[in-house]
Write an enzyme that holds these catalytic residues in place. Structure first.
Site, PDB file in Angstrom:
ATOM      1  N   LYS B  76      -6.226 -12.002  21.328  1.00  0.00           N
ATOM      2  CA  LYS B  76      -7.102 -10.571  22.274  1.00  0.00           C
ATOM      3  C   LYS B  76      -5.997  -9.765  21.629  1.00  0.00           C
ATOM      4  CE  LYS B  76      -7.854  -9.245  26.337  1.00  0.00           C
ATOM      5  NZ  LYS B  76      -8.233  -9.140  27.906  1.00  0.00           N
ATOM      6  N   SER B 151     -13.169  -9.693  30.200  1.00  0.00           N
ATOM      7  CA  SER B 151     -12.958  -7.982  28.946  1.00  0.00           C
ATOM      8  C   SER B 151     -11.989  -9.103  28.171  1.00  0.00           C
ATOM      9  CB  SER B 151     -11.880  -7.446  29.669  1.00  0.00           C
ATOM     10  OG  SER B 151     -10.448  -8.403  29.207  1.00  0.00           O
ATOM     11  N   SER B 175     -10.941 -12.044  33.648  1.00  0.00           N
ATOM     12  CA  SER B 175     -10.908 -11.127  32.351  1.00  0.00           C
ATOM     13  C   SER B 175     -10.918 -13.145  31.037  1.00  0.00           C
ATOM     14  CB  SER B 175     -10.234 -10.297  31.679  1.00  0.00           C
ATOM     15  OG  SER B 175     -10.739  -9.190  32.101  1.00  0.00           O
TER      16      SER B 175
END
Ligand SMILES: [Mg+2]
Ligand SMILES: [Zn+2]
Lengths: 490, 484, 95
Positions: B76, B151, B175
């Protein structure tokens, strides 16, 4: 020591008399190797931005880790202020935007400071006055904004960013610029004894926010206060207070109200003015820093620090008075600065206390003053001064000759024994030799001798002076007195 | 041997160690598939050529003792990576290249992992659909125009689409687990304090945790073993005995007590999810676990609490993005003007909205009513779990109240978007470990997940429960490669 | 609870995020619906509840007072928007 007047600081307008109420928030830079939450150096005067870590410059993902020594220094200072040490304290974020505040917040302590209430004693001519300490908390220093390199831009140096500060908040107990002067000096003295802050105001290690309000004499409620931000010399603090107190009195006398606000002291114009740039950023939105856990310290941790506390100025002063019979005035002078007290104690380890007191507060201070030197840079070492005093004490030289030797010591930093030897300044204490000189003086001044004998006692001093002159100043005054008396009276 | 990119992490490790395949072959295969998958928009920054070089280096001097021997991994884009652009999905960090490495990614590199690239995410991890990224929305490989969750949407999409064998995301309110649930992958949020936050772009410091997203539970346990570490650089990192999670992984959960919280039966939850949950309960029973009904009475207050605490911390954490030290700057007439323009143009709408909420709840006069209140309710939520854990070893719930939704479907209604995290948020507030595993699909064929919540630092138990359920469920993700 | 335009302006000032007129309206609407949702917390009595600040149940760990970070000025300044090899540079600040 500063001579402060015993008179109250009052402002008179029309038929009204006002007193001024002052509270100080002193920011004292903690002496430590590395910063409060990062491992970069705290050293003053480095090239810009060379002592900045990723944490200090608030790079994404960087986290604070607390420096144990800074915590100890704060506790130590707390103990020096006879204050309550809080076993649990919390770091909060104080949020505001400024160019030299890289995180967009300052890590400080708000609701739960590490040190609670304490006090500082001021020595006033009329006696002692206690100034209350509200609290002491740890926080980060900001960087420096430099406005005068470039006409269109402000330059930011983050070397200072993150250095540990102790914010020491007084109660509103101060009533005059003189008291502020004494308070700051006392605070600095205590911290220098403790080794927690060097107190260097030129380098910004000690700055203060000054809270000023006025009220009619006799009134018990406080007036609206204004905070004068970041004043970095005692003189400016005093000037700012005088200006600000008068400004407030004028407003009241004109029937106007005082706005509670943050002001700035303009050192060029000698006036305070409103800080517009900070106006709308006044809501600091404090909240506990989620990157840091509560700071908890044990009794043992505090006790270990306690055992490390040196004798502080108040106790030292008491000891000097009790043990050495110094006057409070002398004791104050000798303890107020740690370096002076160290010097004094080094001298009296080897030499007479009374003489040491006189020579340090007299001759030595005059020289230091004259040359604008700190006692730590004294041209005469404590050891050499002790030697000089001992030469006086054992009769090798007179006090008068000692002054000549002292002058040479200032210039050459030499051992006084050597100076006395080389210049042959030893006191003439051989009774035979003195007798010869005295006989010569008597012989040459037969007329004065008969005047003396017929009752003009005052002429004795004249004979002493003449003998001294003959001995080139080296004659032992006590002996000269004694022999002269025998000869003239006999 | 099956197609390289279809293999699980543990298969790849085994095959590399037994020299059946090389790190270079593996890396090239994932790079090639990633190159062909641009349409998913899973990557913000690729590190492909450097990754292949590193793989070659590994093959020349292989070290098979390592836990991730020559394994390429994309992460990420919230993890700072030395020399590789790190954006947090934001324009304000568009050009930011860190000179340092986050502890979590360093742990991966230290175990032989190779950085393949940086995966798309909601801006500053604020979102549940990956639609708030400055770099555009991410496609769910399950079906075109479906959100991958958020996310960590780029991460979940990349694992589901076989662009990376495993990945790491961050989880502040769900997330990791919610996108895992939306893409048929496994996502684990460790106990707060397990994985260092050093070098992770902060969203909400008291909630953020890094964790693995993978194809199966075993892979998650391997990656957790690598990334979980005590770190002196993070004051909230906790020193505790960390298991060799993958070695201690077992499907024996006999006698484990598993709690079913009645408050998670929320109004309007689709029947399919209710059914899936019931099936999950049956599975763990079959494995010999005991089911116990429990109550977490403050569940309903978790989301409102979260939407005070997280924005408050974020409003302060994001104050450093001011155009002075790094990142985007919009020139201004004076300092304040520069700040206001930079932050107005540099942040997207959702981030600004949350900064505003956070600023408001901390502002003078509102602190007690909002922020302090939320901290107190957070205490009550934590106590609910403490109480429950006197009776049970773990808790089983659905991961999300719905399956993946269409791109654009919820962007105009922030509150309905926030409701996505209703089952995941309490876990962050209480600092607990939680894992989402794929447990089936809805009528549309979209994956649905079940969540197992553990006691603090007891990741092993939830991994074991997940592992035994996984066997029973036998879930197979249906990916058609529609984007290639 | 209603958040009006004036409040939006005030918060945007505090947060240093400029908001233009048309966006302010929408923002006020969004914030109001979010705060309506948050108000649910008022149902709970919390007078006697200790606020929870950190979920990590330990206390602050100390670091030794050592200088580990050296001069990294180049790294520190390399990402800064205004190029200068010694300083960060911002538009003139007037006090
Ligand atoms: Mg102040
Ligand atoms: Zn301060």
């Amino acid at each position: 020591m500063d001579l402060v007047s015993d008179q109250e600081f009052l402002i008179k307008r029309n038929n009204n008399t006002y007193e001024v109420v002052i509270g100080l928030e002193v920011h004292a830079q903690v002496i430590s190797n590395s910063k409060l939450f990062s491992t970069s150096s705290t050293k003053f005067g480095a090239e810009p931005n060379t002592q900045v870590s990723l944490v200090d410059a608030a790079f994404p993902g960087m986290l604070p880790v607390i420096n144990e020594f800074c915590v100890k220094q704060a506790i130590k200072t707390g103990i020096g202020l006879k204050a309550k040490i809080n076993k649990k304290s919390v770091f909060d974020r104080k949020n505001y935007f400024y160019a030299d505040l890289p995180q967009g917040y300052q890590i400080s302590q708000y609701k739960y400071p590490i040190v609670g209430e304490g006090n500082v004693i001021l020595d006033m001519p009329s006696g002692q006055k206690e100034i209350g300490i509200e609290r002491l908390h740890l926080e980060q220093d900001a960087g420096k904004s430099i406005h005068d390199i470039d006409p269109n831009n402000t330059f930011v140096d983050l070397n200072r960013s993150g250095v540990a500060l102790m914010e020491i908040v007084s109660k509103p107990d101060l009533r005059s610029p003189d008291e502020v002067n004494l308070y700051i000096k006392k605070l600095r003295s205590i911290m220098r004894y403790l080794g927690t802050c060097d107190g260097n105001m030129q380098e910004g290690s000690l700055r203060a926010d000054v809270n000023v309000s006025v009220r009619k004499k006799g009134e018990t409620n406080f007036g609206t206060r204004c905070e004068i931000k970041n004043v970095n010399s005692i003189k400016f603090m005093q000037m700012a207070i005088i200006y600000e107190a008068n400004r407030q009195v004028d407003l009241i006398e004109d029937g106007k109200s005082i706005d509670q606000e943050t002001r700035l002291f303009d050192t060029k114009k000698n006036e305070t003015r409103s800080m517009r740039s900070k106006e709308d950023a006044h809501d600091y939105r404090y909240f506990p820093d989620p990157d840091l856990l509560p700071l908890e310290i044990s009794d043992k941790f505090i006790q270990d620090i306690q055992t490390d506390i040196p004798e502080l100025p108040d106790e030292k002063k008491k000891r000097f008075i009790d043990k050495f019979k110094l006057s409070p005035y002398e004791a104050n002078i000798l303890v107020s600065d740690i370096e002076t007290s160290k010097y004094f104690e080094a001298v009296i380890k080897e030499a007479d206390v009374k003489l040491a007191t006189n020579w340090i507060t007299g001759e030595l201070f005059a020289v230091l003053n004259d040359k604008n030197l700190e006692i730590s840079d004294s041209p005469i070492s404590a050891n050499n001064l002790a030697k000089l005093i001992n030469l006086i004490k054992d009769g090798t030289i007179s006090g008068k000759i000692a002054k000549t030797v002292f002058e040479q010591m200032v210039d050459t930093n030499e051992n006084p024994q050597k100076i006395v030897q080389e210049r042959g300044l030893q006191q003439q204490s051989d009774p035979k030799a003195l007798e010869e000189l005295i006989d010569k003086v008597i012989e040459n001044n037969a007329d004065k001798v008969s005047q003396y004998k017929s009752g003009k006692d005052k002429l004795f001093g004249f004979f002493v002076g003449q003998v001294m002159k003959e001995s080139k100043g080296k004659g032992n005054p006590q002996l000269i007195n004694k022999i002269l008396k025998e000869k003239l009276n006999g | 041997m099956s197609n390289i990119t279809n293999q699980t992490l543990s298969e790849l490790i085994k095959n590399i160690k037994s020299k059946k395949i090389s790190s270079t072959e593996v890396t090239k295969a994932f790079v090639e598939r990633s190159e062909k998958s641009k349409k998913l928009n899973a990557y913000i920054t690729d590190n492909f050529s450097s990754a292949i070089k590193k793989a070659k280096n590994f093959d020349e001097k292989p070290n098979f003792e390592l836990k991730l021997p020559g394994i390429p991994i994309a992460v990420k884009d919230l993890f700072c990576t030395n020399g590789v652009k790190t954006t947090a999905g934001s324009k304000i960090l568009n050009n930011f290249i860190p000179s340092y490495e986050s502890t979590v990614t360093q742990n991966i590199l230290d175990q032989g992992g190779i950085l393949m690239g940086k995966l798309n995410c909601d801006e500053f991890a604020m979102g549940s659909s990956n639609e708030t990224s400055f770099f555009g929305n991410v496609q769910n490989p399950i079906k075109e125009n479906l959100v991958p969750g958020g996310s960590s949407g780029g991460s979940s999409s990349a694992v589901a689409a076989n662009l990376t064998p495993v990945t790491i995301g961050t989880d502040t309110g769900g997330s990791i687990r919610q996108p895992a649930s939306f893409t048929g992958t496994v996502g684990l949020k460790p106990t707060y304090g397990s994985c260092s936050r050093y070098g992770i772009v902060a969203f909400a410091s008291s909630l953020d945790q890094a964790g693995p997203i993978s194809k199966n539970v075993k892979d998650a346990s391997i990656l957790l073993e690598v990334i979980s570490s005590f770190d002196k650089k993070d004051s909230t990192s906790i020193e505790f005995k960390r298991n060799q999670y993958s070695e201690e992984l077992t499907n024996n959960i006999k006698g484990k007590k598993i709690g079913i919280p009645k408050e998670y039966r929320v109004e309007g939850m689709p029947q399919e999810i209710e059914d899936l949950w019931r099936k999950g309960i049956e599975y763990v029973k079959e494995c010999g676990a005991e089911i116990i009904d429990i109550s977490l009475p403050h569940t309903n207050y978790a989301l409102p609490t979260y939407y005070i605490v997280a924005p408050a911390e974020a409003s302060s954490n994001l104050a450093r993005y001011d155009g002075v030290k790094y990142g985007f700057r919009s020139p201004g007439e004076n300092l304040i003007d520069m700040y206001e323009k930079t932050r107005s143009e540099g942040f997207g709408e959702e981030v600004k909205r949350r900064i505003m909420i956070g600023t408001y709840v901390l502002s003078s006069g509102y602190y007690d009513a909002y922020y302090l209140k939320a901290q107190k309710v957070r205490q009550l939520i934590k106590k609910d779990f403490d109480e429950a854990y006197t009776k049970v070893d773990a808790i089983l719930t659905p991961s999300t109240p719905s399956s993946a939704f269409k791109i654009g479907e919820k962007t105009n209604d922030p509150v309905s978007m926030y409701l996505n995290d209703i089952f995941t948020v309490p876990v962050n507030l209480a600092g607990l470990p939680g894992i989402s595993i794929p447990a089936g699909t809805d009528q549309k064929g979209y994956p649905l997940g079940l969540q197992i919540i553990g006691k603090p630092f007891d990741e092993q138990t939830i991994l074991n429960i997940a592992y035994s359920m996984e066997e029973k469920i036998g879930f197979k993700n249906q990916i058609t490669d529609w984007w290639i | 609870m209603t958040i009006d335009l004036k409040t939006v302006k005030h918060i945007s000032k505090l947060a240093r995020i400029s908001v233009d007129e048309e966006k302010a309206d929408k923002l006020a609407g969004d914030l109001n619906s979010i705060f309506d949702f948050i108000e649910k917390l008022n149902e709970l009595k919390t007078e006697n509840v200790e606020p929870l600040t950190s979920i990590a149940e330990t206390t602050l760990r100390f670091r030794e007072d050592k200088i580990n970070s050296q001069n990294i000025r180049e790294k520190i300044l390399k990402n800064s928007p205004d190029e200068n090899k010694d300083f960060f540079v911002v538009p003139k600040v007037v006090e």
